[in-house]
Design a protein around this motif. Sequence first.
Motif, mmCIF file in Angstrom:
data_model
loop_
_atom_site.group_PDB
_atom_site.id
_atom_site.type_symbol
_atom_site.label_atom_id
_atom_site.label_comp_id
_atom_site.label_asym_id
_atom_site.label_seq_id
_atom_site.Cartn_x
_atom_site.Cartn_y
_atom_site.Cartn_z
ATOM 1 N N UNK A 45 0.865 -1.184 0.000
ATOM 2 C CA UNK A 45 0.000 0.000 0.000
ATOM 3 C C UNK A 45 0.895 1.224 0.000
ATOM 4 N N UNK A 46 0.546 2.207 -0.813
ATOM 5 C CA UNK A 46 1.316 3.450 -0.795
ATOM 6 C C UNK A 46 0.560 4.461 0.064
ATOM 7 N N UNK A 47 1.096 4.769 1.261
ATOM 8 C CA UNK A 47 0.368 5.650 2.174
ATOM 9 C C UNK A 47 0.248 7.080 1.646
ATOM 10 N N UNK A 48 1.067 7.441 0.669
ATOM 11 C CA UNK A 48 0.958 8.791 0.111
ATOM 12 C C UNK A 48 -0.102 8.861 -0.984
ATOM 13 N N UNK A 49 -0.531 7.702 -1.459
ATOM 14 C CA UNK A 49 -1.533 7.661 -2.531
ATOM 15 C C UNK A 49 -2.696 6.765 -2.110
ATOM 16 N N UNK A 50 -2.991 6.801 -0.804
ATOM 17 C CA UNK A 50 -3.989 5.888 -0.251
ATOM 18 C C UNK A 50 -5.361 6.044 -0.883
ATOM 19 N N UNK A 51 -5.705 7.283 -1.265
ATOM 20 C CA UNK A 51 -7.044 7.498 -1.835
ATOM 21 C C UNK A 51 -7.154 6.924 -3.250
ATOM 22 N N UNK A 52 -6.030 6.413 -3.794
ATOM 23 C CA UNK A 52 -6.089 5.794 -5.129
ATOM 24 C C UNK A 52 -6.163 4.264 -5.044
ATOM 25 N N UNK A 53 -6.285 3.756 -3.819
ATOM 26 C CA UNK A 53 -6.422 2.307 -3.656
ATOM 27 C C UNK A 53 -7.683 1.842 -4.388
ATOM 28 N N UNK A 54 -7.598 0.718 -5.088
ATOM 29 C CA UNK A 54 -8.723 0.308 -5.949
ATOM 30 C C UNK A 54 -9.549 -0.845 -5.383
ATOM 31 N N UNK A 55 -9.273 -1.233 -4.135
ATOM 32 C CA UNK A 55 -10.078 -2.307 -3.551
ATOM 33 C C UNK A 55 -11.524 -1.871 -3.367
ATOM 34 N N UNK A 56 -12.416 -2.816 -3.455
ATOM 35 C CA UNK A 56 -13.843 -2.571 -3.214
ATOM 36 C C UNK A 56 -14.313 -3.497 -2.107
#
Length: 332
Positions: free
Chosen positions: A272-283
Motif C-alpha cells: 500500500x502506498x500511504x501517500x496515494x492511499x485514496x487511489x487504492x482500488x479495492x472494493x
Amino acid sequence: MTTTLATEETRVATITTGLDRLRRSLHTGSRIAAPYRAAAEPAWHSSYVAPAAERPPVTARMASFGYRERELHGRADLVDDLAMTGPVRLLTPDGAAALRGICQNLEASAVHNDYVVSRRLRGVESLSPFVHAMVRDPVFLDTVSRLVGVPLIPHPLRDAGVQINYYEAAADASRAPLVAKWHLDGMNYVFTMTLSDHAEHQGGDYIYYRGHPRDFASRREEITAQGARHPDVHIAPFQHVGDTMFTRGSRVYHAVTPVTRGHRITLAVSLFCPLLGDQDENRFWHSAPDDGLVRTLNNWNALRRAVRRPASYCRREDIPIRPLARRSAARD
Ligand SMILES: [Fe+2]
C-alpha cells in the motif's frame, strides 16, 4: 494411465454478484482448514533480504499497456507509472528456502478458492510471525519501495494483504479440465513470489495481457480462445524459488494456467502506498465474500485510517515510517 490435459482456452473469472455475494459474505465458518503451529517457524532476519538486483529482464511502464497520462496513479510530485518489473530476488536463497518451508507447512490450512484456479490461504500475516516480520522489516520495505519508486507499507486490508496460492493437477480426470481465469486484482502493488522451481511443475504459468483493460474487453473472445498463444499475451518468466514479479494487479489483466503435473506454490504480497492511499482500488464487496462481513468491516476501518492519517496509522501498527519521511508531514 489417465492424464488430465488442460485446454489452452482461458476464460474471464466470474465475479459473484448481488445476492450470492451477500450470502457468501454472511458465512461464519473458519477461514482456515486446519490450525497452524506458528511456534515451529524459524525466526525472520533482516539479513534474509537480498541485495538490490541488477536490471530485471522485464520492466514495463503503464504507457506501454496503453494507459494515458490522466489515467495513471500518482500525483504531481510522485510519479507512479510502473506496470510491472521482474523477476527479481527479494530474499537470499536461505530466506527463500525458509519461506518455502513455512508456506509448505501452511498448506494444510488452505481452503478451496473458486475465483482463481487454486487453493488459497488468506491473512497469512496473522498466521505466520515470519511473514508478519518480513512485511514490516525496514530493509524489505526499502527494497520494494525502491523497485516501484513509491513508498510502500503492508496493506491495511490484512486478510487480502498476504496470500498463498497452491496449485496442483486435478486429481479426478473425469472432471472438467481446469481453465486459466483472467482477472484484475483489487490491489495496486502486488509482488508475486514463486516458491517452486519451474522444473517442479508443468503449466502454472503466470500470463498477462499487454494492453489496456478497455482493449481486453473489446478483444475478449480472441484473447480467451487463444490464451498464451495470443500475440499480446505474455508469460512472466518465473524460473526459480524466490523469483518475484511486481505487477500493478488492479490495472493489468492476468491469469494462471492450470498446473497439469506437479505442484506450484506462490506467495502474493500486496502493499500500500500511504501517500496515494485514496487511489487504492479495492472494493468492499470484492473481499467480503472471502473474509465475511465482520472481518471485512474491521479491515475496511484500518484502510480508512491509513488513507486519512497515514503516519499515525503506521505508528499504531508498528510499521516503520522511514519511507514516509518528509512527504507525509503536510498530510498528517
Ligand atoms: Fe491476481
